[in-house]
Design an enzyme around this catalytic site. Sequence first.
Site, mmCIF file in Angstrom:
data_model
loop_
_atom_site.group_PDB
_atom_site.id
_atom_site.type_symbol
_atom_site.label_atom_id
_atom_site.label_comp_id
_atom_site.label_asym_id
_atom_site.label_seq_id
_atom_site.Cartn_x
_atom_site.Cartn_y
_atom_site.Cartn_z
ATOM 1 N N ASP A 7 -0.997 -4.889 -10.283
ATOM 2 C CA ASP A 7 -0.855 -3.913 -11.363
ATOM 3 C C ASP A 7 -1.142 -4.626 -12.678
ATOM 4 O O ASP A 7 -0.796 -5.804 -12.839
ATOM 5 C CB ASP A 7 0.550 -3.301 -11.383
ATOM 6 C CG ASP A 7 0.599 -2.009 -12.178
ATOM 7 O OD1 ASP A 7 0.562 -0.931 -11.564
ATOM 8 O OD2 ASP A 7 0.662 -2.082 -13.425
ATOM 9 N N ASP A 67 -4.727 4.101 -6.892
ATOM 10 C CA ASP A 67 -3.929 5.268 -7.285
ATOM 11 C C ASP A 67 -3.821 5.195 -8.802
ATOM 12 O O ASP A 67 -2.870 4.651 -9.338
ATOM 13 C CB ASP A 67 -2.563 5.200 -6.606
ATOM 14 C CG ASP A 67 -1.673 6.383 -6.929
ATOM 15 O OD1 ASP A 67 -2.191 7.389 -7.451
ATOM 16 O OD2 ASP A 67 -0.453 6.298 -6.680
ATOM 17 N N CYS A 76 -2.610 12.078 -9.005
ATOM 18 C CA CYS A 76 -1.700 13.216 -8.858
ATOM 19 C C CYS A 76 -2.094 14.264 -9.898
ATOM 20 O O CYS A 76 -1.269 14.808 -10.619
ATOM 21 C CB CYS A 76 -0.232 12.822 -8.974
ATOM 22 S SG CYS A 76 0.218 11.950 -10.485
#
Length: 393
Positions: A255, A293, A346
């Site tokens: 990350d 993601d 999302c």
Amino acid sequence: MTPVARISAAIEILDDVLIGENAERVLTTWARGHRFAGSKDRAAIRDLVFDALRCLRSYGWLGGAGLGRPSGRQVMIGALRAAGTELDTVFCEARFAPRPLTEEERAEAPALEAAPQAVQLDCPDWLLPLYEATLGETTVAVLERMRRRSDVFLRVNARKSTLGHAMEHLENDGIEAVPHPLSETALKVTKGARAVARSQAYLTGLVELQDAGSQAIIDALPLEDGMLVLDYCAGGGGKALAMGGRVDLHLTAHDVDPARMQDIAPRASRAGIKVTTARKAELASNYDLVLCDVPCSGSGAFARSPQGKWALTPVRLEQLAGLQSQILDEVAPLVRSGGVLAYATCSLFQAENTAQIEAFLDRHSGFTLEAQRLISPLEGGDGFFYAVLRRTA
């Protein structure tokens, strides 16, 4: 706390949130300053605040704010009107109750049916066409669904349990759950959701909290034992753990903010899965599968994070789309020839989903699209999009 005192607290908290403060932070600060409030009080107040944020425009309309920005008091007046509660039983002279209604507040607000459609659907005006472009005739149903609280889902760790085994252990702690069709590992909690994090099934790694739609993304990935896999935007590692719960992988999590990955080690230990965290300079260049993601608008998950839909702006959406493109370009060289690049959001917006993939394929002729899917909130979980791309050269 009495019910009316909880509503007074919700009004106070909403007033801070509606001027731009983070809802979770305001709730935490309020709790620290009101030690007398028990866990049930805090949970009830949190529910009042988040329910109000999901339905901010419609409650504001019913509370007399019209198309303007409502106050916390107007939002709660609207919430109580929507629920059919007699306002004078709440706004009264009782101790800790919100002050009685003024004559102006007592006047009936226009019926919600008279409001613009975006108000009725609790959607910012500029976002409604973006939803319509993707969802078509299901737009109203999806936005109505996102006005309600999201269900709580668990992912069963196949390394340690089966659905039936996990359900039995959860039941021992007073938690009831049923299988959900979105994913073969998904359980929907039907009773005792607040007790999950204290349950033995959770503490021993039989289950993890993860939305069913998020689990469906992992179902779509071509995972095989021994694969070298990178979760590039790992955050807390939920998807890395979900992949590792399926098959035996060599898992790396990355990350851009290493602090976001601080929960991966304890979660992986609980799950019995090894996940190595790495900085960008430490990444390999021959991964069998890279999952991105990516940061996104969250427009498929506004039921879970409702403050996000009021904070999102056209400029921010454009910035996110640029960041998504940048991430895809960064990870493309890390995928070995014949390997897979998986992209997930999302979001329900084309600019972050199909348009993003089309633009990537235009820039990178060595990749082909194998599968893509929009997961609608009408399927039971949050809204997601994923694309599976194969590197051919």
